[in-house]
Design a protein around this motif. Structure first.
Motif, short mmCIF file in Angstrom:
data_model
loop_
_atom_site.label_atom_id
_atom_site.label_comp_id
_atom_site.label_asym_id
_atom_site.label_seq_id
_atom_site.Cartn_x
_atom_site.Cartn_y
_atom_site.Cartn_z
N THR A 37 38.03 30.69 39.18
CA THR A 37 39.05 31.67 39.36
C THR A 37 38.82 32.45 40.75
O THR A 37 40.18 32.70 41.46
N LYS A 38 37.73 32.39 41.56
CA LYS A 38 37.75 33.06 43.10
C LYS A 38 38.36 32.12 43.80
O LYS A 38 39.18 32.41 44.82
N HIS A 41 42.29 32.30 43.29
CA HIS A 41 42.33 33.81 44.07
C HIS A 41 42.56 33.73 45.44
O HIS A 41 43.34 34.18 46.21
N TRP A 42 41.66 33.03 46.21
CA TRP A 42 41.56 32.77 47.34
C TRP A 42 42.77 32.12 48.03
O TRP A 42 43.06 32.04 49.24
N HIS A 53 47.01 37.69 42.50
CA HIS A 53 45.62 37.80 43.19
C HIS A 53 44.99 38.68 42.54
O HIS A 53 43.89 38.64 42.57
N LEU A 56 43.80 38.10 38.96
CA LEU A 56 42.75 36.89 38.84
C LEU A 56 41.47 37.72 39.08
O LEU A 56 40.36 37.33 38.71
N ASP A 57 41.48 38.67 39.99
CA ASP A 57 40.03 39.54 40.08
C ASP A 57 39.74 40.05 38.82
O ASP A 57 38.42 40.25 38.56
N VAL A 60 37.97 37.51 36.90
CA VAL A 60 36.61 37.22 37.71
C VAL A 60 35.58 38.50 37.06
O VAL A 60 34.40 38.07 36.94
N GLU A 110 44.86 28.52 36.05
CA GLU A 110 44.05 29.52 35.40
C GLU A 110 43.95 29.52 33.87
O GLU A 110 43.08 29.89 33.35
#
Length: 160
Positions: A37-38, A41-42, A53, A56-57, A60, A110
């Motif tokens: 997921t990171k 995200h990046w 973005h 997604l955190d 995480v 995701e």
């Protein structure tokens, strides 16, 4: 390498091999979910980037909290958690893209990754519940949170 022997007084309840295996499978998948997921995200780009973005955190945070909770539960029932990179690489999650990923594709990936974890959690639930109802509550809580996140994210790709 030095190993540590078990203390002379063990916890009242000790995990069976089946419970240990089930919790280990959950630990591997939620740990892998936090990593992939990171990665997404990046590297997510495109319309609604910021919302995805930030969303997604949230995934995480759920996955990291779940990995810690599951690993600590394993220790509480005298099982040894293993989340080393080689072990986590055997997760059930699909391989994350290594390149920039447009929002719609990132969401599709995701949701598939979350669904893979949920499939594992639902698959182990019966053995966990039958073996240790206390651990079962942890699995249920993580499943509910991840299913909600899959719903939130998948709504991004709906069209009228």
């Amino acid at each position: 390498m030095n190993t540590v022997s078990a203390p002379s007084t063990l916890p009242t309840f000790t995990a069976t091999p089946e419970l240990t295996d089930a919790l280990q499978r959950a630990l591997v998948d939620v740990t892998a979910l936090s990593l992939v997921t990171k990665q997404i995200h990046w590297n997510v780009v495109g319309p609604n980037f910021r919302d995805i973005h930030l969303g997604l955190d949230e995934v995480v945070a759920i996955a990291r909290d779940a990995s810690d909770t599951i690993a600590e539960r394993m220790r509480a029932v005298n099982a040894v958690p293993d989340a080393r990179p080689d072990t986590v690489s055997d997760s059930t999650l699909p391989t994350a893209p290594a390149e920039l990923t447009i929002v719609a594709d990132a969401v599709t990936y995701e949701v598939a990754a979350i669904n893979a974890v949920v499939t594992t959690l639902r698959g182990i639930h019966k053995v966990v519940d039958e073996t240790d109802a206390m651990s079962s509550g942890i699995i249920e809580d993580v499943t509910l949170k991840l299913e909600q996140q899959a719903w939130f994210l998948s709504a991004q790709n709906y069209t009228a």
